[in-house]
Design a protein around this motif. Structure first.
Motif, short mmCIF file in Angstrom:
data_model
loop_
_atom_site.label_atom_id
_atom_site.label_comp_id
_atom_site.label_asym_id
_atom_site.label_seq_id
_atom_site.Cartn_x
_atom_site.Cartn_y
_atom_site.Cartn_z
N ALA A 114 13.30 -12.23 -12.41
CA ALA A 114 12.02 -12.13 -13.13
C ALA A 114 10.84 -11.94 -12.19
N ALA A 115 10.88 -12.57 -11.04
CA ALA A 115 9.74 -12.48 -10.12
C ALA A 115 10.17 -12.16 -8.69
N SER A 116 11.29 -11.49 -8.53
CA SER A 116 11.75 -11.18 -7.17
C SER A 116 12.27 -9.76 -7.07
N VAL A 117 11.98 -9.15 -5.93
CA VAL A 117 12.46 -7.80 -5.65
C VAL A 117 13.05 -7.76 -4.25
N GLY A 118 13.77 -6.71 -3.97
CA GLY A 118 14.34 -6.49 -2.65
C GLY A 118 14.53 -5.00 -2.45
N TRP A 119 14.89 -4.61 -1.25
CA TRP A 119 15.12 -3.22 -0.92
C TRP A 119 16.52 -3.08 -0.36
N LEU A 120 17.20 -2.00 -0.71
CA LEU A 120 18.53 -1.76 -0.15
C LEU A 120 18.37 -1.32 1.30
N GLU A 121 19.04 -2.03 2.20
CA GLU A 121 18.87 -1.77 3.62
C GLU A 121 19.22 -0.34 3.99
N ASN A 122 20.25 0.21 3.38
CA ASN A 122 20.63 1.58 3.74
C ASN A 122 19.52 2.58 3.39
N GLN A 123 18.79 2.34 2.29
CA GLN A 123 17.68 3.23 1.94
C GLN A 123 16.51 3.06 2.91
N VAL A 124 16.28 1.85 3.35
CA VAL A 124 15.22 1.59 4.33
C VAL A 124 15.58 2.27 5.66
N ASP A 125 16.84 2.15 6.06
CA ASP A 125 17.29 2.79 7.30
C ASP A 125 17.15 4.31 7.23
N GLU A 126 17.49 4.89 6.07
CA GLU A 126 17.36 6.34 5.90
C GLU A 126 15.89 6.75 5.98
N TRP A 127 15.00 5.95 5.38
CA TRP A 127 13.57 6.24 5.44
C TRP A 127 13.08 6.19 6.88
N LEU A 128 13.52 5.18 7.63
CA LEU A 128 13.14 5.06 9.03
C LEU A 128 13.61 6.28 9.84
N MET A 129 14.83 6.70 9.59
CA MET A 129 15.37 7.87 10.31
C MET A 129 14.56 9.13 9.97
N SER A 130 14.13 9.25 8.73
CA SER A 130 13.34 10.44 8.34
C SER A 130 11.98 10.44 9.02
N ARG A 131 11.48 9.27 9.39
CA ARG A 131 10.19 9.17 10.08
C ARG A 131 10.28 9.71 11.50
N GLN A 132 11.47 9.68 12.08
CA GLN A 132 11.65 10.16 13.45
C GLN A 132 11.69 11.68 13.52
N PHE B 248 8.68 6.36 0.51
CA PHE B 248 9.02 4.98 0.84
C PHE B 248 10.05 4.45 -0.15
N PRO B 249 11.06 3.71 0.34
CA PRO B 249 12.12 3.20 -0.56
C PRO B 249 11.55 2.36 -1.71
N LYS B 250 12.11 2.57 -2.89
CA LYS B 250 11.70 1.81 -4.07
C LYS B 250 12.40 0.46 -4.07
N PRO B 251 11.68 -0.59 -4.43
CA PRO B 251 12.32 -1.90 -4.52
C PRO B 251 13.20 -1.99 -5.76
N GLU C 227 0.83 -1.21 0.00
CA GLU C 227 0.00 0.00 0.00
C GLU C 227 0.86 1.26 0.00
N LYS C 228 1.96 1.24 0.73
CA LYS C 228 2.87 2.39 0.74
C LYS C 228 3.48 2.64 -0.63
N MET C 229 3.61 1.60 -1.45
CA MET C 229 4.22 1.73 -2.77
C MET C 229 3.20 2.03 -3.87
N ASN C 230 1.91 1.87 -3.59
CA ASN C 230 0.86 2.03 -4.61
C ASN C 230 0.32 3.45 -4.64
#
Length: 69
Positions: free
Chosen positions: A50-68, A42-45, A29-32
């Protein structure tokens, strides 16, 4: 460690739900843009295959820090 030699950790969906303490559907929902819960910051995957995605941890950590702020 220089910037170009940093280890890039990729989080898969299970790790994302654990790290963020939110459900899989909440992440989607955050990505839609059509969802009322869309979050443009929200960090882009990244495509891993072909059928798999992931997120870079450093981008997720930066997003979390921005939430604070």
């Amino acid at each position: 460690m220089s910037h170009s030699h940093r280890i890039r950790i990729v989080l898969r969906m299970k790790q994302m739900t654990q790290k963020l303490s939110i459900s899989r559907s909440s992440i989607y929902e955050k990505m839609n843009p059509k969802s009322p819960r869309f979050d443009a910051t929200f960090p882009k995957p990244i495509r891993l295959g072909a059928a798999s995605v992931g997120w870079l941890e450093n981008q997720v950590d930066e997003w979390l820090m921005s939430r604070q702020a």
